[in-house]
Design an enzyme around this catalytic site. Sequence first.
Site, PDB file in Angstrom:
ATOM      1  N   SER A 203       0.817  -1.214   0.000  1.00 37.71           N
ATOM      2  CA  SER A 203       0.000   0.000   0.000  1.00 37.71           C
ATOM      3  C   SER A 203       0.847   1.259   0.000  1.00 37.71           C
ATOM      4  CB  SER A 203      -0.935   0.003   1.206  1.00 37.71           C
ATOM      5  OG  SER A 203      -0.188  -0.061   2.386  1.00 37.71           O
TER       6      SER A 203
ATOM      7  N   HIS B 154      -2.816  -3.098  -5.975  1.00 36.02           N
ATOM      8  CA  HIS B 154      -3.185  -2.668  -4.626  1.00 36.02           C
ATOM      9  C   HIS B 154      -4.701  -2.664  -4.452  1.00 36.02           C
ATOM     10  CE1 HIS B 154      -3.313   0.872  -1.565  1.00 36.02           C
ATOM     11  NE2 HIS B 154      -3.398  -0.280  -0.958  1.00 36.02           N
TER      12      HIS B 154
ATOM     13  N   GLU C 277      -5.715  -0.324  -7.433  1.00 39.49           N
ATOM     14  CA  GLU C 277      -4.677   0.599  -7.904  1.00 39.49           C
ATOM     15  C   GLU C 277      -3.523  -0.214  -8.507  1.00 39.49           C
ATOM     16  OE1 GLU C 277      -3.317   4.565  -5.900  1.00 39.49           O
ATOM     17  OE2 GLU C 277      -2.647   2.888  -4.665  1.00 39.49           O
TER      18      GLU C 277
ATOM     19  N   ASN D  62      -3.028   6.216  -0.960  1.00 40.99           N
ATOM     20  CA  ASN D  62      -2.607   6.506   0.412  1.00 40.99           C
ATOM     21  C   ASN D  62      -1.859   7.820   0.551  1.00 40.99           C
ATOM     22  OD1 ASN D  62      -3.840   4.473   1.796  1.00 40.99           O
ATOM     23  ND2 ASN D  62      -2.228   2.996   1.348  1.00 40.99           N
TER      24      ASN D  62
HETATM   25  N1  CAA Z   1     -17.502  -9.159   2.742  1.00 43.94           N
HETATM   26  C1  CAA Z   1     -18.699  -9.209   2.133  1.00 43.94           C
HETATM   27  N2  CAA Z   1     -19.627  -8.261   2.273  1.00 43.94           N
HETATM   28  C2  CAA Z   1     -19.335  -7.208   3.077  1.00 43.94           C
HETATM   29  C3  CAA Z   1     -18.094  -7.082   3.740  1.00 43.94           C
HETATM   30  C4  CAA Z   1     -17.145  -8.121   3.556  1.00 43.94           C
HETATM   31  N3  CAA Z   1     -15.961  -8.102   4.142  1.00 43.94           N
HETATM   32  N4  CAA Z   1     -18.097  -5.919   4.430  1.00 43.94           N
HETATM   33  C5  CAA Z   1     -19.289  -5.334   4.208  1.00 43.94           C
HETATM   34  N5  CAA Z   1     -20.022  -6.117   3.392  1.00 43.94           N
HETATM   35  C6  CAA Z   1     -21.347  -5.854   2.879  1.00 43.94           C
HETATM   36  C7  CAA Z   1     -22.394  -5.885   3.979  1.00 43.94           C
HETATM   37  O1  CAA Z   1     -22.823  -7.201   4.228  1.00 43.94           O
HETATM   38  C8  CAA Z   1     -23.504  -5.035   3.384  1.00 43.94           C
HETATM   39  O2  CAA Z   1     -24.216  -5.810   2.457  1.00 43.94           O
HETATM   40  P1  CAA Z   1     -25.779  -5.528   2.145  1.00 43.94           P
HETATM   41  O3  CAA Z   1     -25.809  -4.198   1.437  1.00 43.94           O
HETATM   42  O4  CAA Z   1     -26.159  -6.660   1.271  1.00 43.94           O
HETATM   43  O5  CAA Z   1     -26.440  -5.493   3.490  1.00 43.94           O
HETATM   44  C9  CAA Z   1     -22.720  -3.983   2.587  1.00 43.94           C
HETATM   45  O6  CAA Z   1     -21.404  -4.514   2.375  1.00 43.94           O
HETATM   46  C10 CAA Z   1     -22.604  -2.696   3.367  1.00 43.94           C
HETATM   47  O7  CAA Z   1     -22.040  -2.969   4.626  1.00 43.94           O
HETATM   48  P2  CAA Z   1     -22.623  -2.422   6.010  1.00 43.94           P
HETATM   49  O8  CAA Z   1     -24.102  -2.219   5.892  1.00 43.94           O
HETATM   50  O9  CAA Z   1     -22.074  -3.277   7.094  1.00 43.94           O
HETATM   51  O10 CAA Z   1     -21.919  -1.040   6.244  1.00 43.94           O
HETATM   52  P3  CAA Z   1     -21.621   0.151   5.266  1.00 43.94           P
HETATM   53  O11 CAA Z   1     -22.806   0.439   4.415  1.00 43.94           O
HETATM   54  O12 CAA Z   1     -21.020   1.201   6.102  1.00 43.94           O
HETATM   55  O13 CAA Z   1     -20.492  -0.420   4.301  1.00 43.94           O
HETATM   56  C11 CAA Z   1     -18.205  -0.443   3.885  1.00 43.94           C
HETATM   57  C12 CAA Z   1     -19.293  -0.898   4.817  1.00 43.94           C
HETATM   58  C13 CAA Z   1     -18.359  -1.150   2.537  1.00 43.94           C
HETATM   59  C14 CAA Z   1     -16.891  -0.855   4.527  1.00 43.94           C
HETATM   60  C15 CAA Z   1     -18.337   1.098   3.677  1.00 43.94           C
HETATM   61  O14 CAA Z   1     -18.479   1.738   4.911  1.00 43.94           O
HETATM   62  C16 CAA Z   1     -17.176   1.693   2.958  1.00 43.94           C
HETATM   63  O15 CAA Z   1     -17.081   1.619   1.739  1.00 43.94           O
HETATM   64  N6  CAA Z   1     -16.231   2.305   3.726  1.00 43.94           N
HETATM   65  C17 CAA Z   1     -15.029   2.873   3.170  1.00 43.94           C
HETATM   66  C18 CAA Z   1     -14.029   1.778   3.011  1.00 43.94           C
HETATM   67  C19 CAA Z   1     -12.761   2.288   2.424  1.00 43.94           C
HETATM   68  O16 CAA Z   1     -12.541   3.474   2.203  1.00 43.94           O
HETATM   69  N7  CAA Z   1     -11.853   1.360   2.136  1.00 43.94           N
HETATM   70  C20 CAA Z   1     -10.568   1.684   1.616  1.00 43.94           C
HETATM   71  C21 CAA Z   1      -9.651   1.796   2.760  1.00 43.94           C
HETATM   72  S1  CAA Z   1      -8.042   2.224   2.202  1.00 43.94           S
HETATM   73  C22 CAA Z   1      -7.365   0.780   1.724  1.00 43.94           C
HETATM   74  O17 CAA Z   1      -7.883  -0.259   1.828  1.00 43.94           O
HETATM   75  C23 CAA Z   1      -6.039   0.904   1.151  1.00 43.94           C
HETATM   76  C24 CAA Z   1      -4.928   0.901   2.092  1.00 43.94           C
HETATM   77  O18 CAA Z   1      -3.828   0.684   1.604  1.00 43.94           O
HETATM   78  C25 CAA Z   1      -5.032   1.207   3.526  1.00 43.94           C
END
Ligand code: CAA
Length: 286
Positions: free
Chosen positions: A123, A144, A156, A194
């Site tokens: 990352s 990524h 990415e 990032n």
């Molecule tokens: N596997 C399968 N399904 C999942 C899941 C997983 N691990 N996590 C969430 N879901 C599903 C849920 O079951 C839910 O499904 P339904 O719509 O069918 O009910 C759906 O995704 C939405 O989840 P929630 O209702 O629990 O919660 P939410 O609406 O807040 O979504 C989230 C959760 C998808 C994580 C959302 O909050 C989100 O997109 N957050 C931002 C995440 C982000 O920015 N990620 C990037 C981080 S940076 C990175 O990864 C790079 C790095 O190098 C650090």
Amino acid sequence: MRELDSVERVGVVGAGTMGNGIAQVAATAGYDVVMRDIEQEFVDRGFDAIDSSLGRLVDGNKLTEDEAAATRERITGTTDLDDLADCDLVVEAAVEEMEIKQEIFADLDETIPDDVVLATNTSTLSVTSIASATSRQELVVGVHFMNPVPVMDGVEIVVGERTGEKTTALAHDFAEELGKETWESDDKPGFVSNRILMPWINEGIRTLDEGVATKEDIDRGMKLGTNVPMGPLELADHIGLDICLDATETLHDELGDRYTPAYLLKRKVEAGDLGKKTGRGFYEYD
Ligand code: CAA
């Protein structure tokens, strides 16, 4: 170079959050997957996470029970890197430490046929430095993924100094085969994602530390004000505060003072409050 058309078996190094997510989406796309970690316990935990994620996808009608079962059957776990020897493409998603990644890539270079592309899910670390541990730098590329891998649409693609054009094209095509959309970054610290996300999170933590607003209002403000799904503090907890600190420190080392980690981020990590995974970060979790 082995073309994507001939890729049947994908190796994934690391069964943690990113590794098990990558293994899952590759298996769902129809690839046979070998997921490797150093301890059986980590492999088992990876499978637990896959089972739980597949269950959520089935509950949400995004996958049928049969597709989930077929996905699961296509994934084999192992602790032996040699079991990746007949893979046609390998994605590394081990811990974010250059020495460890270079060791893994040197081992992969010995084990895996020399026409196979080796991708890293790093990352923030340099793809070029990771590739330098191999004798096939033109076949090493950054792929990524975002967390949670099964849900996030984007990947990415990171182009190292010696990454070949065909390798880069294969990386884009592979991610698309997994149902993702891609963007491309040069091998510069933090890439696109990032480089921008970590200072956003870091500034969110400083905003809390400097008493500008409550944690809830910081997250609400950014969600309501900019339409992101999570505010900076929630997202930090989701990613893991230790991972945020490591990434910010790498950016700070490479790019200077504008990336200085917030004091509160360091204190939280020192206290062991790493976010959702430890039950407490900026928020508390059951
Ligand atoms: N596997 C399968 N399904 C999942 C899941 C997983 N691990 N996590 C969430 N879901 C599903 C849920 O079951 C839910 O499904 P339904 O719509 O069918 O009910 C759906 O995704 C939405 O989840 P929630 O209702 O629990 O919660 P939410 O609406 O807040 O979504 C989230 C959760 C998808 C994580 C959302 O909050 C989100 O997109 N957050 C931002 C995440 C982000 O920015 N990620 C990037 C981080 S940076 C990175 O990864 C790079 C790095 O190098 C650090």
